[in-house]
Design a protein around this motif. Structure first.
Motif: not given
Length: 103
Positions: A27-35
């Motif tokens: 998921p990467g950084v973008l996945g973490f930011i969205v979550f």
């Protein structure tokens, strides 16, 4: 010709999707930011809901207290008026049963 452009875009994207190694996709950084954004939004919504429910509870408790005070005032008025309270028009109204006494 919107169908043609959609199919053309798909034919260009399919080879790109095959080039990605499926074992290394994260998921990467973008996945973490969205979550994290979704978690903050849920937290804010729960806090707001809790505040609104508290206001409703306070209003309900105040209405219940006022109704109980009115019922006890009318009950004490009925006992001193021998069971009938006088209406604003000067007519005697029949005694009403209180919903709080239906226990």
């Amino acid at each position: 010709m919107p169908d043609m452009s959609a199919s053309l875009a798909l034919t260009h994207l399919v080879p790109l999707a095959k080039e990605v190694d499926e074992n290394k996709v994260t998921p990467g950084v973008l996945g973490f930011i969205v979550f994290a954004a979704m978690a903050l939004a849920v937290w804010a919504l729960m806090k707001s809901m809790n505040r609104h429910m508290g206001k409703i509870k306070d209003n309900f408790e105040q209405d219940a207290a006022e109704a109980a005070a009115a019922a006890s005032a009318s009950a004490s008025g009925r006992t001193s008026d021998s069971g009938a309270a006088s209406a604003p028009g000067g007519k005697a109204s029949p005694a009403k049963s209180s919903p709080a006494k239906a226990e």
